[in-house]
Design an enzyme around this catalytic site. Sequence first.
Site: not given
Ligand code: SDX
Length: 428
Positions: A364, A307
């Site tokens: 989710d 998140h």
């Molecule tokens: C919602 O914003 C809100 O409040 C949203 C929400 C709401 O109520 O409105 O809470 C609802 O959207 C919840 C989130 C649902 N999405 C997912 O579950 C999709 C999977 N999660 C990710 O794609 C990710 O965690 C995000 C999009 C939710 C957050 O992304 P960020 O904050 O931009 O973090 P990032 O992509 O920069 O990740 C940081 C690191 C990265 O690795 P490094 O580059 O540091 O090596 O964490 C890794 C990412 O690759 N990473 C994951 C991951 N999520 C982040 N690796 C594997 N699986 C994952 N799910």
Amino acid sequence: MSETAELKLDGKSIQLPVLEGTENEKAIDISKLRDQTGYVTLDSGFKNTGATKSAITFLDGEKGILKYRGYGIEELAEKSTFLEVAYLLIYGNLPTKTEIEDFQRKISRHTLVHEDMKKFFDGFPSKSHPMGQLSSLVCSLSSFYPESLDPHQTKEEFELTIIKLLAKMPTIVSWIYKKSLGHPVLYPQNKYDYVSNFLYMTFGQRTEEITIDPVVIDAMNKLLILHADHEQNCSTSTVRIVGSSDCNLYASISAGVSALWGPLHGGANQAVIEMLEKIKNDGGDVDKWVNKAKDKNDSFRLMGFGHRVYKNFDPRAKIIKKACDDILAKLGINDPVLDIAKKLEEVALNDPYFVDRKLYPNVDFYSGIIYRALGFPTEMFTVLFALGRLPGWIAQWKEMRENKEPIGRPRQIYIGEKDRTFVDIASR
Ligand code: SDX
């Protein structure tokens, strides 16, 4: 004397005001930065940038705290109803008995949609995604209520626009579902409360009376409450910025529906179930899939994990996980996908990759399992997220308009070509 931040730039030093919120969050006010220095800031994804000051929702990502208008999400999910929480988010206080009865009565007067809207439903290809239909249908309400286009509506006219949207959303959502089955739609029945009416229109049949299971009503209220608002997330920021151009509420909310559709945002609840199904069909080897999620050369992500703000457990995920066990037990459902989800969570939460990056289950991760147990198909999950988020979007849009916030227009740093002279096509 309030606190300031000193910025030293090009041999000059300027003082920037520091703001502190009621929950002790701090911000550096850079609203005069460009005038004072010629510089702008850059913050891809707005990870460090506050877009507004809001009194609606507070969340603390480090501590896993979520409050609507000061009330903890745990208490609201346990003790309130979705319609009460909608009233709280939009008007700022929990309603009295008279106020909530009046609110329900007003909504009951507007649950029907214009009969001509059925033509839109008939126009969608049968397998078109429900979120694309929802975004189009919500925007089309501005055609049936052209008075809503006036950005200077009176308070009463704006209040009616809010009531109409809240009232018609459950009808539209249930009709999308019925159309996907090829079933005849059901009209709202004013004898039902808000959530029961939605469940009646969704799971009822024209051929027989149905009794709606109180367990399902309670679960639906809880899920909708948990999704009702979440401060300046992607879709809410979209609703606010579209509304900041004096665009009408229906079109602003339609834009929010589109933003929520993305699998990184609200679309994750559908993607989680699809992922869990894939793991189940692949033999349930969660270690294999956790390793894929860690592999930078593999585009696979653990959907429902991580998140932008929560670097601790998403408090909503905790509540939904507990509700999962309760509801499946009460409904006598044993869903193997739930077992996979729990195994996946356990493996991930003990893996340094996820622990180091503070990746926890989000709202989710478990919600789809409950929606499935309630009888909803996977493609309807994000539409249900939108149904829950509607009062939050309305509250945020209303706050932005009441605070007379300026049109949203971010700046940029240009990195493209410079000073090129036009060349005729014959010479290119
Ligand atoms: C919602 O914003 C809100 O409040 C949203 C929400 C709401 O109520 O409105 O809470 C609802 O959207 C919840 C989130 C649902 N999405 C997912 O579950 C999709 C999977 N999660 C990710 O794609 C990710 O965690 C995000 C999009 C939710 C957050 O992304 P960020 O904050 O931009 O973090 P990032 O992509 O920069 O990740 C940081 C690191 C990265 O690795 P490094 O580059 O540091 O090596 O964490 C890794 C990412 O690759 N990473 C994951 C991951 N999520 C982040 N690796 C594997 N699986 C994952 N799910």
